[in-house]
Design a protein around this motif. Structure first.
Motif, PDB file in Angstrom:
ATOM      1  N   LYS A   2     -25.208   2.716  42.991  1.00 40.92           N
ATOM      2  CA  LYS A   2     -26.355   1.952  42.491  1.00 40.92           C
ATOM      3  C   LYS A   2     -27.638   2.570  43.039  1.00 40.92           C
ATOM      4  O   LYS A   2     -27.673   3.096  44.146  1.00 40.92           O
ATOM      5  N   PHE A   3     -28.682   2.487  42.259  1.00 42.09           N
ATOM      6  CA  PHE A   3     -29.975   3.039  42.679  1.00 42.09           C
ATOM      7  C   PHE A   3     -30.418   2.457  44.010  1.00 42.09           C
ATOM      8  O   PHE A   3     -31.028   3.151  44.821  1.00 42.09           O
ATOM      9  N   CYS A  21     -27.448   9.867  35.253  1.00 44.65           N
ATOM     10  CA  CYS A  21     -27.999   8.520  35.342  1.00 44.65           C
ATOM     11  C   CYS A  21     -27.363   7.633  34.273  1.00 44.65           C
ATOM     12  O   CYS A  21     -27.261   8.032  33.112  1.00 44.65           O
ATOM     13  N   ILE A  23     -27.727   4.169  32.206  1.00 45.71           N
ATOM     14  CA  ILE A  23     -28.684   3.141  31.808  1.00 45.71           C
ATOM     15  C   ILE A  23     -27.906   2.033  31.094  1.00 45.71           C
ATOM     16  O   ILE A  23     -27.538   2.171  29.931  1.00 45.71           O
ATOM     17  N   TYR A  62     -28.856   2.836  37.086  1.00 48.43           N
ATOM     18  CA  TYR A  62     -30.201   2.267  37.130  1.00 48.43           C
ATOM     19  C   TYR A  62     -30.140   0.793  36.719  1.00 48.43           C
ATOM     20  O   TYR A  62     -29.115   0.332  36.206  1.00 48.43           O
ATOM     21  N   THR A  83     -36.168   9.540  32.983  1.00 41.80           N
ATOM     22  CA  THR A  83     -35.186   9.797  34.038  1.00 41.80           C
ATOM     23  C   THR A  83     -34.853  11.286  34.121  1.00 41.80           C
ATOM     24  O   THR A  83     -34.633  11.812  35.206  1.00 41.80           O
TER      25      THR A  83
END
Length: 139
Positions: A2-3, A21, A23, A62, A83
């Motif tokens: 996780k970010f 990444c 989304i 994200y 991103t």
């Protein structure tokens, strides 16, 4: 990953390994009943598990895009572009309840939806998702 698990001091060291990444897109409209929101979030979680678990250490998740249906494709494309500009090589858009037409998300490298992978809760479906991501990385 996780970010929120990535510390600023560790990012430059981790960056070469975390090149993809994710989304997540819920696609709520605001007209859903609370139990329907719960169901949508559970479906998205299950779909995300097909990517987060096997590719931990390679992908960064994200925050979810929670609301929007009408103009959501343009917004998601902008997020994908941004991103990549921030350093990610690949962007994967994931949604259990939003379906896009071909070419709508031209800035996403892979689009994983429940409609495209209807058996995602089964081992064959989750394997198809894994193969799609590995094919991206191999190209």
């Amino acid at each position: 990953m996780k970010f929120s698990e990535i510390e600023a001091s560790a990012w430059e060291e981790l960056r070469p390994y975390l090149d993809t990444c994710l989304i997540p897109v819920t696609g709520l409209t605001g007209s859903e009943q609370p139990y329907e929101v719960t169901e949508q979030l559970e479906r998205l979680r299950d779909l995300m598990d097909c990517l987060e678990i096997p590719f931990k250490g390679r992908v960064v998740t994200y925050p979810s895009v929670q609301y929007g249906r009408a103009e959501i494709a343009a917004f998601i494309n902008e997020i994908c572009r941004n991103t990549k500009l921030s350093g990610f090589k690949y962007v994967i858009v994931v949604s259990a309840d939003v379906e896009w037409e071909a070419g709508q998300l031209e800035d996403a490298d892979v689009i994983v939806t429940a409609q495209a992978f209807p058996d995602y809760k089964e081992s064959t479906g989750s394997e198809q998702i894994r193969q799609a991501v590995q094919l991206l990385w191999q190209s």
